[in-house]
Design an enzyme around this catalytic site. Structure first.
Site, short mmCIF file in Angstrom:
data_model
loop_
_atom_site.label_atom_id
_atom_site.label_comp_id
_atom_site.label_asym_id
_atom_site.label_seq_id
_atom_site.Cartn_x
_atom_site.Cartn_y
_atom_site.Cartn_z
N ARG A 193 62.19 101.09 132.60
CA ARG A 193 63.41 100.01 130.95
C ARG A 193 64.03 100.54 130.00
O ARG A 193 64.86 100.33 130.16
CB ARG A 193 62.13 98.96 131.31
CG ARG A 193 62.16 98.10 132.37
CD ARG A 193 60.19 97.54 132.08
NE ARG A 193 60.63 96.31 130.53
CZ ARG A 193 60.04 95.68 130.45
NH1 ARG A 193 58.81 95.69 130.56
NH2 ARG A 193 60.52 94.62 129.38
N CYS A 251 58.24 96.78 122.21
CA CYS A 251 57.87 96.28 123.87
C CYS A 251 58.85 94.95 124.12
O CYS A 251 59.95 94.86 123.88
CB CYS A 251 56.65 96.13 124.28
SG CYS A 251 56.08 94.35 123.69
#
Length: 278
Positions: free
Chosen positions: A177, A237
Site C-alpha cells: 500500500r 496509517c
C-alpha cells in the site's frame, strides 16, 4: 504487569474484581472484514469488560472515520460509560493487538495516566481458557477529567509543515500500500505515501499479531527503517488505528516525542491537493 503499557493475562485475571480496574473491549475491524465487533462482544467478553466503540467515541462532525473527539465530548462519552479519574484502564481487542492500541492512544491523549493494553488480547485470553461472559456490561457513571495533550496528535496542516521541515514520518501500512502496489481499502483514496515518509508495517513489530516483539528488536526495526526514536516522530496509517500500534511500540522503547496523524492516509490520500509519492 509486563511493562509500563502492557499487562499480562495473569495480572488481569487476578485483578478483575479490583474496584479501580476497568476493562474495555475496543475491537474494530476494517470495512472489508465481515467480523461484527459488537456481536462478538455480546457473545463473549472478559468478565466485566465494557465495549468501547471507537467509531462512536469520535468526532461526529467529521466525515473521516473515527476521528478523535474534543476533550469535552470525550469526557462526556466515557463518563457515561463509567470510566473515571484514577482508574486503571486495561484495553483489549478481538484481533490480539490491533485497535486496542488506538483506544490506548485516545485515553493517553486525553490525559489518562493508568492506561494499559492486554498482552495477546482476547485470542490469548481464550487460548489460556480464562473466564468469559456474555451479554452487555454496565457501570455507574464516573467523573472523567480530560487533560488534552496537543503533542500527541497531528492534523493535516501539521503534517504539511512537518514534511517541509523534514520531520520523521513512519507509515504503518503494508509496503504494498505504501508503494501503491495494492489498492486502498476505502474508495476514492489514492495509493502511495507522503514525501519523506518511511514504511514500518505494524505487523513487523508483532509476534503473530498478538504481542510486541522484544524492545531491542522493535528499536532495531525502526532504526533500520531510518527512524531515530530520540527525535520527534509522526506515525500514520490508513485511518489512525495501526499508527497507534507504532506509537505504543515507540513509547515502549522510550521515545517521548511521538504523535499520531489522526486523519492519516484516508484524509491525505483522499484529497487532490496533497503531495503523494508512489
Amino acid at each position: 504487569m509486563t511493562s509500563r503499557n502492557i499487562v499480562s493475562s495473569e495480572w488481569l485475571e487476578a485483578h478483575l474484581d479490583a474496584p479501580d480496574v476497568v476493562v474495555l473491549d475496543a475491537s474494530l475491524y476494517l470495512p472489508t472484514d465481515p467480523r461484527d465487533p459488537v456481536a462478538e462482544y455480546r457473545e463473549a467478553h472478559i468478565p466485566g469488560a465494557l465495549f468501547f466503540d471507537i467509531d462512536e467515541v469520535a468526532d461526529t462532525e467529521s466525515d473521516l472515520p473515527h476521528m478523535l473527539p474534543g476533550p469535552v465530548e470525550f469526557s462526556s462519552m466515557v463518563r457515561k460509560m463509567g470510566i473515571g479519574d484514577g482508574q486503571t484502564i486495561v484495553i483489549y481487542d478481538g484481533a490480539g493487538l490491533y485497535s486496542a492500541a488506538r483506544a490506548w492512544w485516545m485515553f493517553k491523549t486525553m490525559g489518562a495516566e493508568h492506561v494499559h493494553v492486554l498482552d495477546g488480547g482476547l485470542p490469548k485470553w481464550k487460548a489460556e481458557n480464562r473466564p468469559l461472559e456474555s451479554g452487555v456490561e454496565t457501570r455507574p457513571e464516573r467523573h472523567f477529567t480530560a487533560r488534552f495533550n496537543n503533542d500527541g496528535v497531528r492534523s493535516l496542516d501539521d503534517v504539511r509543515s512537518a514534511i517541509e521541515e523534514g520531520h520523521q514520518i513512519a507509515d504503518a501500512r503494508s509496503l504494498a500500500r505504501f508503494n501503491a502496489e495494492a489498492p486502498e481499502p476505502r474508495p476514492g483514496v489514492r495509493g502511495g505515501h507522503m514525501p519523506g515518509a518511511v514504511s514500518v508495517h505494524y505487523c513487523s513489530l508483532l509476534n503473530d499479531g498478538l504481542s510486541y516483539k522484544p524492545n531491542a528488536e522493535i528499536e532495531a526495526i525502526f532504526r533500520d527503517a531510518g527512524i531515530d526514536p530520540d527525535k520527534p516522530i509522526i506515525t500514520t496509517c490508513g485511518t489512525g488505528v495501526t499508527a497507534a500500534i507504532l506509537a505504543l511500540a515507540l513509547d515502549e522503547i522510550g521515545a517521548r516525542h511521538v504523535a499520531v496523524y489522526d486523519g492519516s492516509w484516508t484524509e491525505w490520500g483522499g484529497r487532490t491537493d496533497t503531495p503523494v509519492v508512489s
